[in-house]
Design a protein around this motif. Structure first.
Motif, PDB file in Angstrom:
ATOM      1  N   LEU A  73      89.549 -65.898  69.657  1.00  0.00           N
ATOM      2  CA  LEU A  73      89.258 -67.215  70.220  1.00  0.00           C
ATOM      3  C   LEU A  73      90.076 -67.452  71.486  1.00  0.00           C
ATOM      4  N   ASP A  74      91.331 -67.025  71.481  1.00  0.00           N
ATOM      5  CA  ASP A  74      92.159 -67.153  72.678  1.00  0.00           C
ATOM      6  C   ASP A  74      91.602 -66.332  73.833  1.00  0.00           C
TER       7      ASP A  74
ATOM      8  N   GLN B  40      81.952 -68.009  67.631  1.00  0.00           N
ATOM      9  CA  GLN B  40      82.849 -66.882  67.396  1.00  0.00           C
ATOM     10  C   GLN B  40      83.021 -66.563  65.916  1.00  0.00           C
TER      11      GLN B  40
END
Length: 151
Positions: free
Chosen positions: A41-42, A55
């Motif tokens: 996610l980052d 995601q």
């Protein structure tokens, strides 16, 4: 700091056995799995600036890949070695990656709110597909009875 973290994670089974808490291994595994999801996610939002609601689909597809292999090995339709970590883990990476290649090529043609909505739409399609598969647990999901074996 990173090396110390790896040392603690590598020694977690030994530490858990020494303090008499084998459940720490399960907790440590779950922490590592969630850290992989957070890193993904980052990468997506923090590095590329693409906000996505899809995601979790890739995270879930990897889990379902391992669980489906285990279910078929358990009923005898696949050989037992497919549940070994050396086969199941790469399969859990490869199956979502191949699907993401095609779907990502389509999603990346959009921007802004359209990108958000198309990623959400694909995530929902995967969700409803897996919920509709009654052979693999349907609404209740698919459970695994044992861990993947490492030599």
């Amino acid at each position: 700091m990173l090396l110390a973290s790896f040392a603690v994670l590598a020694g977690l089974p030994v530490i858990a056995a020494a303090v008499g808490r084998p459940d720490f291994v399960t907790l440590g595994s779950q922490v590592c799995i969630m850290a992989i999801a957070a890193a993904g996610l980052d990468l997506l939002m923090g590095r590329t600036g693409l906000p996505s609601f899809g995601q979790a689909a890739w995270f879930g597809l990897g889990g379902y890949t391992v669980a489906i292999l285990a279910a078929h090995a358990g009923d005898g339709s696949l050989p037992g070695w497919v549940t070994g970590a050396w086969f199941a883990w790469p399969a859990a990476i490869l199956v979502p990656a191949v699907l993401a290649l095609g779907i990502g090529a389509l999603c990346l043609r959009t921007t802004g709110i359209s990108f958000i909505m198309i990623t959400l739409a694909f995530a929902q399609m995967f969700f409803f597909l897996l919920v509709a598969l009654k052979a693999y647990g349907g609404d209740d999901g698919l459970s695994m009875r044992r861990r993947n074996a490492l030599p």
